[in-house]
Scaffold this active site. Structure first.
Site, PDB file in Angstrom:
ATOM      1  CE  LYS A 186      -0.288  -0.241   5.047  1.00 32.34           C
ATOM      2  NZ  LYS A 186      -1.102  -0.734   6.181  1.00 32.34           N
TER       3      LYS A 186
ATOM      4  CE1 TYR B 202      12.932  32.000   4.431  1.00 26.16           C
ATOM      5  CE2 TYR B 202      13.058  29.615   4.135  1.00 26.16           C
ATOM      6  CZ  TYR B 202      12.878  30.886   3.613  1.00 26.16           C
ATOM      7  OH  TYR B 202      12.635  31.028   2.270  1.00 26.16           O
TER       8      TYR B 202
HETATM    9  C1  LIG Z   1      -0.374  -1.659   6.906  1.00 24.54           C
HETATM   10  C2  LIG Z   1      -0.920  -2.956   7.322  1.00 24.54           C
HETATM   11  C3  LIG Z   1      -0.098  -4.090   7.404  1.00 24.54           C
HETATM   12  C4  LIG Z   1       1.406  -4.018   7.284  1.00 24.54           C
HETATM   13  O1  LIG Z   1       1.918  -3.463   8.466  1.00 24.54           O
HETATM   14  P1  LIG Z   1       3.490  -3.371   8.756  1.00 24.54           P
HETATM   15  O2  LIG Z   1       3.576  -2.934  10.163  1.00 24.54           O
HETATM   16  O3  LIG Z   1       4.014  -2.336   7.816  1.00 24.54           O
HETATM   17  O4  LIG Z   1       4.069  -4.692   8.495  1.00 24.54           O
HETATM   18  C5  LIG Z   1      -0.704  -5.313   7.646  1.00 24.54           C
HETATM   19  N1  LIG Z   1      -2.045  -5.411   7.857  1.00 24.54           N
HETATM   20  C6  LIG Z   1      -2.859  -4.324   7.825  1.00 24.54           C
HETATM   21  C7  LIG Z   1      -4.306  -4.488   8.078  1.00 24.54           C
HETATM   22  C8  LIG Z   1      -2.320  -3.063   7.571  1.00 24.54           C
HETATM   23  O5  LIG Z   1      -3.126  -1.997   7.557  1.00 24.54           O
END
Ligand SMILES: *Cc1c(COP(=O)(O)O)cnc(C)c1O
Length: 369
Positions: free
Chosen positions: A39, A260
């Site tokens: 994702k 800045y």
């Molecule tokens: C993002 C997510 C993962 C992966 O999590 P990590 O901590 O990056 O391994 C797995 N399951 C769900 C439901 C998630 O939202």
């Protein structure tokens, strides 16, 4: 001159390291399938190249967050299973099915949508069910699970191939919530009584041990080299190198200030290197006067605030022939991992990676998929 040679800042993603990390997770959870969470464009690293490399290595199940991420990924992976963690938003079920995406159904409304589509299209549709065991974020609550258990017809037309849940505190092995969620998950999946594979573990959960592995593990962060066991040595391999070129080096002395807000005042003769990356590239402003880079094996501190396109480092400790225009300061790499930059910024490695900017010249090592 090549784009790489003229680019002000370079992001290198080691796909062989991603694959090595996926294999390391597979070895940690023998008996479970290791899926890959890609994702948010594979946590900012590029979902296409990452997913193709993992598929070539044998990974067959991929998770994205949104339908559009799934539709894009489908072009890279014609044959693999792609699950959409957010499930169908109202009205999107048909598009999801048309692209061969498998929704994670998080609520009775989403179950209803998928059932409705299965009826309308007169075909059985595959889905995953997500049970909430303590995140209070997405997922069916205990009342909804009881409803489905008592009325199996509510899942009519759906072939449930996976039942999953997500852990809140897996990066704290001693946290009592871990056991609680494990017990709730075991109880709820029994109550539900559907014949499906089970999945509870994201990256950190894999390292809680075999009780948590079930049939499928879903690492994201660990694939990208972030440390799933904070406070212990990272068992995984670094994936990301981020380097920015020095545009200008200047000698300054007291009572001058830099940047800045004049937040850093020089107390003596100092050599300042100005590099070509700033908060527009994902270097958080909170790194101002807090962050570090590496050049020639020397750790150099950020001085002054981060600007949109520029960051200033005190390179007084670096040999002058190394700190010159065109030379690279490493911002993320083996000596200064994303987790460390994150700690300096007051955040976590996940946020550093997903914020990596669009202006970096990207190179993929091991990209032969
Ligand atoms: C993002 C997510 C993962 C992966 O999590 P990590 O901590 O990056 O391994 C797995 N399951 C769900 C439901 C998630 O939202």
């Amino acid at each position: 001159m090549t784009a790489h040679d003229r680019a002000p800042a370079l992001l290198t993603v080691d796909l062989d390291a991603v694959v090595a990390n996926w294999r390391a997770i597979t070895a940690r959870a023998p008996g479970a399938e290791a899926a890959a969470v890609v994702k948010a464009d594979a946590y900012g690293l590029g979902a296409g190249p990452v997913a193709r490399a993992l598929e070539a290595a044998g990974c067959r199940t991929f998770f994205v967050a949104t339908i559009d991420e799934g539709i894009d990924l489908r072009e890279d992976l014609p044959d693999s299973r792609i699950l959409v963690l957010g499930g169908p938003l109202p009205g999107t079920a048909a598009d999801m099915a048309a692209h061969g995406l498998i929704p994670v159904l998080n609520s009775l409304e989403q179950v209803g949508q998928w059932v409705g589509l299965a009826r309308a299209s007169e075909q059985e549709l595959e889905a995953a069910l997500h049970l909430d065991t303590g995140m209070s974020r997405l997922g069916l609550d205990q009342a909804a699970v009881a409803d489905l258990a008592d009325n199996p017809a509510m899942l009519g037309g759906i072939r449930t191939t996976l039942v999953m849940s997500h852990m809140a505190c897996a990066d704290e092995p001693e946290h009592p919530k871990n056991r609680e969620q494990l017990e709730l998950f075991t109880h709820a999946t029994r109550r539900l009584g559907v014949a499906a594979r089970l999945s509870l573990a994201a990256s950190s959960t894999v390292f809680l041990g075999p009780d948590y592995h079930f049939d499928l593990v879903r690492p994201g962060a660990a694939l990208y080299g972030l440390n799933p066991v904070p406070g212990q040595p990272n068992p995984l391999t670094g994936v990301v190198r981020l380097e920015a070129r020095i545009l200008q080096v200047r000698d300054v002395d007291s009572p001058q200030t830099v940047g800045y807000g004049a937040t850093h005042r020089f107390t003596g003769k100092t050599k300042v290197a100005v590099v070509a990356a700033g908060y527009a590239d994902g270097l958080f402003r909170s790194l101002g006067n807090r962050g570090f880079g590496m050049i020639g094996g020397v750790r150099v501190p950020v001085v002054g605030r981060i600007s949109m396109d520029l960051t200033t480092f005190d390179v007084s400790a670096v040999a002058p022939e190394l700190a010159r225009p065109g030379a690279l300061i490493e911002l993320i790499g083996d000596c200064h991992p994303a987790d460390e930059l994150a700690a300096e910024a007051g955040t976590i490695g996940y946020e550093v990676l997903t914020a990596l900017g669009r202006r970096y010249h990207r190179t993929y090592l091991g990209d032969d998929a």
